[in-house]
Design an enzyme around this catalytic site. Structure first.
Site: not given
Lengths: 302, 302
Positions: B60, B62, B64-65, B140, B210, B268
């Site tokens: 996804h 976001h 941090d990914h 998510h 996530d 995570h």
């Protein structure tokens, strides 16, 4: 004036070298200059307080100078930042950042302002009571600016013993520091020069990376306190400098000499070199006051 | 099947914790799953050969990914990569990456293919002779997929002594491994089961991060060899899991139990916790075979 090098190596982040990012502390400002991938981690490692950064200057849109920006902006949001953030950089930077914030449904909860640059002439892009910031148009493969940070001249220094001897009221000290002649308690006109000394000469910092050798910038960086100038290559690879629009240590030192700068700091070393002292050695053949940037290194200029 | 955790902490990269990225080695493929900021440095630190990565799966958008993706793609270019790279991720990822490559005037010199995902049902997104990859739709705050990597059943194992005893020509061994009955040198029909053993059961790996607790995925991940499931929170903060659409260790373990997976790997973790062993402790109250992801940790599944 204090400079913290977060990263000063060219091209790609590696296990022990970081791409370009530095923090300039000048007159209570904390300016972040460039923001390669991993800059937010280096800020933590160097214990720079995130909330004190209010202005970020991006020289150009090559990844090793800005890929860490979107992550830093996002982290500010996660840390519940409230104060304004101003980003100065080439046109396109706003679209790059806002597209990513939009697609991650993560707009900042603090005011985020972009100041996009397109001019090819030097431009005043920031000014407050104590500091100015101008662009230095550079010659690289994409549109690139250096930045010159200048303190404004400070107040004159009050000679406290003289002021007391001449019977000057404390209420007039601020006027005296501003250079005014004042009337003493005895009703005498006291010329300013008797009770003050000149202010410290204002300091200035010029950041020039990335760029081919550009003598055209000499008038603009003339007499700066500190010049950071990229030196991607040593002499043995100087044939690579022109086609990639980078500079050698010798070229950086030549500019430093022509511009009569106080100190030259070299950086943006190609990762092909294992001993950066060689950059100093070559630069020293032209210019004496040479320092080497390295990740995590601090420089204080008094 | 070997899994290398490059990063497994939530939210922001920090001095000693990295955002999500992992490398799955399965049947000679090296799949990169998610690519948080700093992933290229972690790949170097873990001595993963860049050129072996041909497929990158992004769960996804976001930061941090995926904030490390554009840097990795750029570094591949600087390293003169020639082979194809395939990126699978949510719609928008192509625009994010290509916009940045365009503005830095740095198109890749290798073929770069984007496979943008929009489906809300499980979808087969990769298949070759030995492996398949399907999406696992997750729940998510933005459009998110997990991924399930499955080996195809292998060939039957040739029992070499039996094959020789039954007088089977070497030229027929491949047919035998494929399950066929063959004719011996003496003209006899040899039933396959006499000269082969069943193949190893195919292994499978499900990556779920996530996501909020989603029992709907149980049928799809049923009996996988290894399940990586996010566990951002411990029980003491379980009130935070639903609004942020994350999971607790107990929830991850509950899914692992329901789906009868071989091993559950947790990761995570919110960076508020200093002792990740607590995640295992809580998960173990529901499910026994629990491992903890940690940056730089390897897992081999035989």
């Amino acid at each position: 004036m204090k400079l913290t090098i977060l990263g000063c190596y060219a091209a790609t982040p590696r296990t022990f070298t970081n791409p370009t990012a530095q923090v300039l502390e000048i007159n209570n400002h904390l300016f972040l200059i460039d923001c390669g991938e991993g800059t937010q981690v280096e800020l933590r490692r160097n214990k720079v307080k995130f909330s004190k950064i209010k202005h970020i200057f991006i020289s150009h849109l090559h990844g090793d100078h800005f890929y860490g920006l979107v992550g830093l902006i996002s982290t500010f949001r996660l840390l519940n930042r409230e104060s304004e953030l101003h980003v100065y950089g080439p046109k396109g930077i706003k679209e790059i950042i806002t597209l990513q914030l939009k697609l991650s449904n993560s707009w900042t909860n603090y005011p985020l302002y972009f100041h996009e640059l397109t001019e090819k002439e030097p431009q005043l892009i920031f000014e407050d009571a104590k500091v100015t910031v101008e662009t230095i148009p550079l010659n690289h493969r994409v549109y690139t600016n250096g930045f010159i940070f200048r303190e404004k001249p400070g107040l004159r220094k009050l000679l406290i013993n003289e002021a007391q001897n001449y019977g000057i009221d404390v209420a007039l000290y601020q006027s005296v520091k501003m250079g005014k002649d004042v009337i003493s308690n005895e009703g005498e006109l006291i010329p300013n020069y008797l009770v003050t000394a000149p202010p410290d000469p204002p300091k200035s910092y010029a950041f020039c990376s990335d760029t081919a050798y550009s003598p055209a910038i000499v008038p603009q960086i003339k007499n700066v306190t500190v010049l950071y100038h990229e030196s991607t290559f040593l002499e043995e690879h100087k044939h690579l400098a022109a086609p990639t629009k980078h500079s050698t240590a010798i070229e950086a030192a030549t500019l430093a000499k022509e511009a009569n700068v106080g100190t030259l700091i070299l950086g943006h070393y190609s990762t092909r070199y294992s001993d950066i002292e060689l950059f100093r050695k070559e630069a020293n053949t032209i210019f004496q006051k040479v320092e080497l940037a390295d990740d995590g290194r601090n420089f204080t200029f008094k």
